[in-house]
Design a protein around this motif. Structure first.
Motif, PDB file in Angstrom:
ATOM      1  N   VAL A  10       0.815  -1.228   0.039  1.00 31.71           N
ATOM      2  CA  VAL A  10      -0.001   0.147  -0.230  1.00 31.71           C
ATOM      3  C   VAL A  10       1.010   1.313  -0.087  1.00 31.71           C
ATOM      4  O   VAL A  10       0.577   2.298  -0.723  1.00 31.71           O
ATOM      5  N   ALA A  11       1.918   1.389   0.759  1.00 33.76           N
ATOM      6  CA  ALA A  11       2.807   2.623   0.787  1.00 33.76           C
ATOM      7  C   ALA A  11       3.347   2.748  -0.526  1.00 33.76           C
ATOM      8  O   ALA A  11       3.467   3.875  -0.926  1.00 33.76           O
ATOM      9  N   HIS A  12       3.672   1.560  -1.375  1.00 33.45           N
ATOM     10  CA  HIS A  12       4.231   1.824  -2.774  1.00 33.45           C
ATOM     11  C   HIS A  12       3.219   2.580  -3.658  1.00 33.45           C
ATOM     12  O   HIS A  12       3.491   3.426  -4.451  1.00 33.45           O
ATOM     13  N   ARG A  66      -6.009   7.795  -2.841  1.00 33.07           N
ATOM     14  CA  ARG A  66      -6.906   7.792  -2.011  1.00 33.07           C
ATOM     15  C   ARG A  66      -6.865   6.074  -1.396  1.00 33.07           C
ATOM     16  O   ARG A  66      -6.757   5.199  -2.479  1.00 33.07           O
ATOM     17  N   VAL A  67      -6.587   5.808  -0.201  1.00 35.44           N
ATOM     18  CA  VAL A  67      -6.768   4.274   0.225  1.00 35.44           C
ATOM     19  C   VAL A  67      -7.863   4.237   1.255  1.00 35.44           C
ATOM     20  O   VAL A  67      -8.304   4.937   2.150  1.00 35.44           O
ATOM     21  N   ASP A  68      -8.588   2.993   1.065  1.00 38.01           N
ATOM     22  CA  ASP A  68      -9.728   2.728   1.593  1.00 38.01           C
ATOM     23  C   ASP A  68      -9.477   1.393   2.204  1.00 38.01           C
ATOM     24  O   ASP A  68      -8.828   0.486   1.438  1.00 38.01           O
ATOM     25  N   PHE A  91      10.209  -6.869   2.704  1.00 37.68           N
ATOM     26  CA  PHE A  91      11.746  -6.303   2.710  1.00 37.68           C
ATOM     27  C   PHE A  91      11.448  -4.806   2.351  1.00 37.68           C
ATOM     28  O   PHE A  91      12.488  -4.127   2.520  1.00 37.68           O
ATOM     29  N   ALA A  92      10.652  -4.658   1.615  1.00 34.04           N
ATOM     30  CA  ALA A  92      10.397  -3.000   1.239  1.00 34.04           C
ATOM     31  C   ALA A  92       9.823  -2.121   2.529  1.00 34.04           C
ATOM     32  O   ALA A  92       9.977  -1.018   2.296  1.00 34.04           O
TER      33      ALA A  92
END
Length: 438
Positions: free
Chosen positions: A42-44, A74-76, A214-215
């Motif tokens: 999600v961060a990427h 937008r993150v849901d 790892f990311a």
């Protein structure tokens, strides 16, 4: 006329950002390994300029906006459940019904239907029938829903199998062969993936990757935790993850362990204290019930220690999130654990790690960092023999650290590059939809 219509549709797709559904790694999960997988992906995606919406399937109810991610996307969070209460829109039974009738305003069905791709992680290692038919059904549900919606399914780096039943294997073969892309997270899993895909599979769709955790970028926890680590400055600090999954005596038979797990971990902690270390006990699964909760296992280890030994032992809060735990683990001189993603937090921070594992998955992941020999199989070794191997790893930590410093930066880069590959592929599928793996 058809050409103009196609051009118009392509133009409309290009005008909006990409839309993704992320499944199999809920962000509100109390398994920090699963959280680490979801958070990394999600961060990427949230930080990518070309992404408009990220819908994360997980526990909970309804649709909840999550504004905690940097970036413009937008993150849901969308609740989904393997429940027979089909009147609830979160139930996979209801979602399947609504999909068959065009969606009927079901938010999960709608997000699936409009996604450029559905990215599935299977909790990293749950795409197997080892945990029973019901668990496999839950793991397969979002994959099958993506295919019903006619959207590209991407199996992000994970372990494939083992499958012990004919029905479970057939189900896995169908999903792998219907995927647009499928990544294994180590060489062993890649061979299982190729077997499931069959000899006629397009090899370009089957890829050997690395675990996306790892990311994960470490995040500094609150001041009290920082102060606690700083308070033992100058000491040799080691982290020990004790798995609640292996705590019960029944685990010996269930997982084929060579001997009872807790006595081995108690002896290991004692030996590390005897070697001059300050031991931090690390919980990586919290809230999973007393039979799997790492904190319960940690309490049992502490109770077995003498008052003098306890003066050399600390306990990290089980409420730390995955990124915060990674920050803490990065400050250790050496780490050991039975939860694989706890050891990945160490490896990814170039902290020498020793895996006391109960399955084949750990050795493959350690191998990506060039330290496969730092894994001992709990199904073959227990008690004093396991403790001696752990102490040998502890003594050789400087040499292991040098290997990790050479190998890990490349692994971390690969973990991020493979997400870029998926993003690029998903954008290309707007104009040239993928076929199946076979």
């Amino acid at each position: 006329m058809t050409t103009n219509s196609t051009t118009s549709t392509t133009s409309q797709l290009s005008a909006r950002g990409a839309r993704f559904v992320v499944a199999g790694a809920p962000l509100d999960n109390d398994n920090r390994g699963v959280e680490a997988l979801g958070s990394s992906v999600v961060a990427h995606l949230a930080s990518a300029e070309s992404v408009d919406t990220v819908s994360v399937l997980g526990d909970g109810w309804g649709v909840r906006a999550d504004g905690s991610w940097p970036g413009h996307a937008r993150v849901d969070r969308l609740g989904v459940r393997n429940s027979r209460r089909w009147h609830r829109r979160e139930s996979w039974t209801r979602i399947r019904f609504d999909q068959a009738l065009g969606g009927l305003g079901n938010p999960v069905a709608t997000r699936l239907a409009t996604a450029d791709a559905v990215l599935d992680l299977s909790g990293g290692d749950s795409f197997t029938d080892l945990y029973g038919a019901r668990r496999l059904t839950t793991v397969c549900a979002p994959k099958e829903a993506a295919l019903r919606a006619g959207r590209p399914l991407v199996l992000l780096p994970q372990t494939f199998g083992p499958f012990t039943t004919e029905e479970g294997r057939r189900r896995a073969e169908y999903l792998v062969r219907s995927s647009a892309l499928a990544y294994a997270r180590d060489a062993w899993s890649y061979e299982q993936l190729r077997s499931l895909a069959g000899p006629s599979a397009d090899p370009s769709r089957l890829r050997q990757g690395v675990d996306v955790a790892f990311a994960l970028r470490a995040r500094t926890p609150d001041g009290s935790i920082v102060d606690e680590l700083a308070g033992v400055d100058g000491e040799v600090l080691v982290g020990v993850n004790v798995s609640g999954l292996l705590r019960e005596e029944s685990a010996v038979e269930r997982f084929g362990l060579a001997g009872p797990y807790l006595p081995t971990m108690v002896s290991m902690v004692r030996a590390l204290i005897g070697a001059g270390a300050v031991v931090f006990l690390v919980s990586h699964v919290h809230g999973a019930g007393p039979t799997e909760n790492d904190a319960t296992a940690i309490e049992a280890v502490e109770e077995a220690l003498s008052p003098r030994e306890r003066t050399r032992v600390r306990r990290l809060s089980p409420h730390l999130r995955a990124a915060e735990l990674k920050w803490c683990i990065s400050h250790f001189d050496w780490f050991t654990g039975s939860r694989m993603h706890a050891t990945i937090a160490a490896l990814g921070s170039t902290v020498p790690a020793f895996g006391y594992a109960y399955s084949d998955k750990a050795r493959g992941v350690f191998g990506t960092c060039g330290v496969a020999d730092e894994v001992v199989d709990a199904r073959a070794v227990a008690g004093q023999e396991a403790v001696e191997l752990a102490l040998a790893s502890f003594a050789a930590r400087d040499a292991t650290r040098e290997v990790l410093r050479r190998r890990v930066p490349e692994v971390v880069t690969q973990s991020r590059n493979q997400l870029e590959e998926v993003l690029t592929a998903a954008l290309s599928w707007r104009t040239q939809p993928p076929g199946a793996v076979t």
